[in-house]
Motif scaffolding. Structure first.
Motif, PDB file in Angstrom:
ATOM      1  N   ARG A  54      39.745 -11.578  -8.681  1.00 57.44           N
ATOM      2  CA  ARG A  54      38.386 -12.047  -8.379  1.00 57.44           C
ATOM      3  C   ARG A  54      38.238 -12.356  -6.890  1.00 57.44           C
ATOM      4  N   LEU A  55      39.216 -13.064  -6.332  1.00 59.40           N
ATOM      5  CA  LEU A  55      39.155 -13.429  -4.916  1.00 59.40           C
ATOM      6  C   LEU A  55      39.224 -12.200  -4.016  1.00 59.40           C
ATOM      7  N   ALA A  56      40.020 -11.217  -4.395  1.00 54.00           N
ATOM      8  CA  ALA A  56      40.115  -9.984  -3.601  1.00 54.00           C
ATOM      9  C   ALA A  56      38.800  -9.209  -3.663  1.00 54.00           C
ATOM     10  N   ARG A  57      38.209  -9.119  -4.837  1.00 53.85           N
ATOM     11  CA  ARG A  57      36.916  -8.418  -4.964  1.00 53.85           C
ATOM     12  C   ARG A  57      35.826  -9.118  -4.161  1.00 53.85           C
ATOM     13  N   ILE A  63      45.335  -8.498  -1.628  1.00 57.48           N
ATOM     14  CA  ILE A  63      46.528  -8.338  -2.450  1.00 57.48           C
ATOM     15  C   ILE A  63      47.359  -7.261  -1.773  1.00 57.48           C
ATOM     16  N   LEU A  64      48.613  -7.589  -1.505  1.00 61.04           N
ATOM     17  CA  LEU A  64      49.478  -6.704  -0.730  1.00 61.04           C
ATOM     18  C   LEU A  64      50.605  -6.132  -1.587  1.00 61.04           C
ATOM     19  N   ARG A  65      50.901  -4.867  -1.349  1.00 64.15           N
ATOM     20  CA  ARG A  65      52.105  -4.241  -1.881  1.00 64.15           C
ATOM     21  C   ARG A  65      52.774  -3.556  -0.697  1.00 64.15           C
ATOM     22  N   ILE A  70      45.960  -3.486  -1.145  1.00 66.86           N
ATOM     23  CA  ILE A  70      45.750  -2.519  -2.229  1.00 66.86           C
ATOM     24  C   ILE A  70      44.478  -2.859  -2.992  1.00 66.86           C
ATOM     25  N   ASP A  71      44.050  -1.922  -3.803  1.00 70.12           N
ATOM     26  CA  ASP A  71      42.886  -2.089  -4.671  1.00 70.12           C
ATOM     27  C   ASP A  71      43.211  -3.148  -5.732  1.00 70.12           C
ATOM     28  N   PRO A  72      42.377  -4.179  -5.884  1.00 74.52           N
ATOM     29  CA  PRO A  72      42.667  -5.219  -6.872  1.00 74.52           C
ATOM     30  C   PRO A  72      42.612  -4.721  -8.315  1.00 74.52           C
ATOM     31  N   ASP A  73      42.095  -3.526  -8.531  1.00 75.99           N
ATOM     32  CA  ASP A  73      42.049  -2.969  -9.881  1.00 75.99           C
ATOM     33  C   ASP A  73      43.267  -2.109 -10.190  1.00 75.99           C
ATOM     34  N   ASN A  74      44.192  -1.968  -9.244  1.00 77.44           N
ATOM     35  CA  ASN A  74      45.362  -1.107  -9.424  1.00 77.44           C
ATOM     36  C   ASN A  74      46.625  -1.891  -9.085  1.00 77.44           C
ATOM     37  N   LEU A  75      46.898  -2.928  -9.885  1.00 81.58           N
ATOM     38  CA  LEU A  75      48.022  -3.814  -9.593  1.00 81.58           C
ATOM     39  C   LEU A  75      49.275  -3.372 -10.329  1.00 81.58           C
ATOM     40  N   HIS A  76      50.334  -3.154  -9.571  1.00 80.18           N
ATOM     41  CA  HIS A  76      51.668  -2.929 -10.133  1.00 80.18           C
ATOM     42  C   HIS A  76      52.686  -3.115  -9.023  1.00 80.18           C
TER      43      HIS A  76
END
Length: 88
Positions: A54-57, A63-65, A70-76
């Protein structure tokens, strides 16, 4: 500041860490669980993940990888959180 406890835990932990610094999801989950956190902080991981998305959107955090946003909807993978730098 957010009224959501998970969002507030993320933002306050990031603010305490300082500009351009990142935190892990576990650090935010432990902050949400209280001080000193016991093993129950693991239960806070899912709410932290949702709050981070939510905060990233909303443009408040990244959110970092591997050190890159990265896209907050593609977390891994292994992820970290940092405050988004605001343009001056």
């Amino acid at each position: 500041m957010s009224t959501d406890p998970a969002e507030a835990a993320i933002l306050s932990t990031l603010a305490a860490r300082g500009p351009s610094k990142s935190i892990s999801y576990a650090e935010a989950a432990k902050a949400l669980a209280g001080n000193p956190p016991d093993d129950s902080w693991h239960k806070s991981m899912h709410p932290i993940r949702l709050a981070a998305q939510r905060l990233a959107r909303a443009g408040q955090i990244e959110i970092l990888r591997k050190g890159k946003p990265i896209d907050p909807d593609n977390l891994h993978g292994v992820l970290r959180l940092r405050l988004k730098e605001q343009p001056e």
